[in-house]
Design an enzyme around this catalytic site. Sequence first.
Site, PDB file in Angstrom:
ATOM      1  N   HIS A  26      37.080 -34.606 -19.881  1.00  0.00           N
ATOM      2  CA  HIS A  26      36.225 -33.900 -18.920  1.00  0.00           C
ATOM      3  C   HIS A  26      36.956 -33.687 -17.589  1.00  0.00           C
ATOM      4  O   HIS A  26      36.469 -34.049 -16.512  1.00  0.00           O
ATOM      5  CB  HIS A  26      34.921 -34.666 -18.690  1.00  0.00           C
ATOM      6  CG  HIS A  26      33.796 -33.779 -18.223  1.00  0.00           C
ATOM      7  ND1 HIS A  26      32.482 -33.984 -18.582  1.00  0.00           N
ATOM      8  CD2 HIS A  26      33.785 -32.667 -17.433  1.00  0.00           C
ATOM      9  CE1 HIS A  26      31.715 -33.052 -18.021  1.00  0.00           C
ATOM     10  NE2 HIS A  26      32.494 -32.247 -17.318  1.00  0.00           N
ATOM     11  N   ARG A  71      29.694 -27.836 -21.757  1.00  0.00           N
ATOM     12  CA  ARG A  71      29.006 -29.103 -21.970  1.00  0.00           C
ATOM     13  C   ARG A  71      29.105 -29.494 -23.439  1.00  0.00           C
ATOM     14  O   ARG A  71      29.085 -28.642 -24.321  1.00  0.00           O
ATOM     15  CB  ARG A  71      27.526 -29.000 -21.552  1.00  0.00           C
ATOM     16  CG  ARG A  71      27.297 -28.963 -20.043  1.00  0.00           C
ATOM     17  CD  ARG A  71      27.627 -30.303 -19.401  1.00  0.00           C
ATOM     18  NE  ARG A  71      27.324 -30.357 -17.980  1.00  0.00           N
ATOM     19  CZ  ARG A  71      28.188 -30.104 -17.016  1.00  0.00           C
ATOM     20  NH1 ARG A  71      29.427 -29.745 -17.316  1.00  0.00           N
ATOM     21  NH2 ARG A  71      27.832 -30.208 -15.747  1.00  0.00           N
TER      22      ARG A  71
END
Length: 312
Positions: A275, A227
């Site tokens: 991502h 993250r």
Amino acid sequence: MDIIFYHPTFDTQWWIEALRKAIPQARVRAWKSGDNDSADYALVWHPPVEMLAGRDLKAVFALGAGVDSILSKLQAHPEMLKPSVPLFRLEDTGMGEQMQEYAVSQVLHWFRRFDDYRIQQNSSHWQPLPEYHREDFTIGILGAGVLGSKVAQSLQTWRFPLRCWSRTRKSWPGVQSFAGREELSAFLSQCRVLINLLPNTPETVGIINQQLIEKLPDGAYLLNLARGVHVVEDDLLAALDSGKVKGAMLDVFNREPLPPESLLWQHPRVTITPHVAAITRPAEAVEYISRTIAQLEKGERLCGQVDRARGY
């Protein structure tokens, strides 16, 4: 059996048809605002509070490996999900294989010094460089969960020295395990490559900061697959500029999409992907969810349930 589905970007019709085929006895519908009809299971990603609030669900499935978006919303809206409702995440469903591909390819890229040769190419400079040696190229994995174990297994094939760090000690063959904050410094001290696969919890936010980076060997590399909130971006940029960190491969960021004005975009020692290190594979996810629902209906004990207190 009634199943409600919500995902802001997935092909909802494909999922509904696939779930109906995999669980023929289920009535599957796409949830829309105002739908308060009963449901047994909810399959969600970034769900609105009203979708889950007040429902007597048997389980909720997050359609990804992380559940931080649901848990953070629960903190602000405790009424969204009853404490008794089990929350499951997609532990693998093809994501482990994708993480393996991503991590191995980038580790080899650094090990063979392709990053240095790219910089030389940009200035039309021809200069063979000394090779790195495997025994000096220790790889450390922050976060020793399902995905961390998969990455470690794939890197063992290449005979790199491996170590991992997590909340509790692991017994992975061929991997040196470190556990707890008291062993973090020792873990970091030999990591030429640091691969971050930590869960997103209050304890891990901002963990990759100046203090942590200083404990790495000079010229270390960072691969962030977890993250964006784990990394203090200004501290990383300072370490890249000083040479303390020789290169960074970043798939996740504090703000996504990464703003055009971010200095990370133009840094010569940073590689960015949007991502995509491991995305949900729909067919494998449907198979996992249908199998898990069948086990829940039989009252069996299951793996993959999220501990809400820990955050993963």
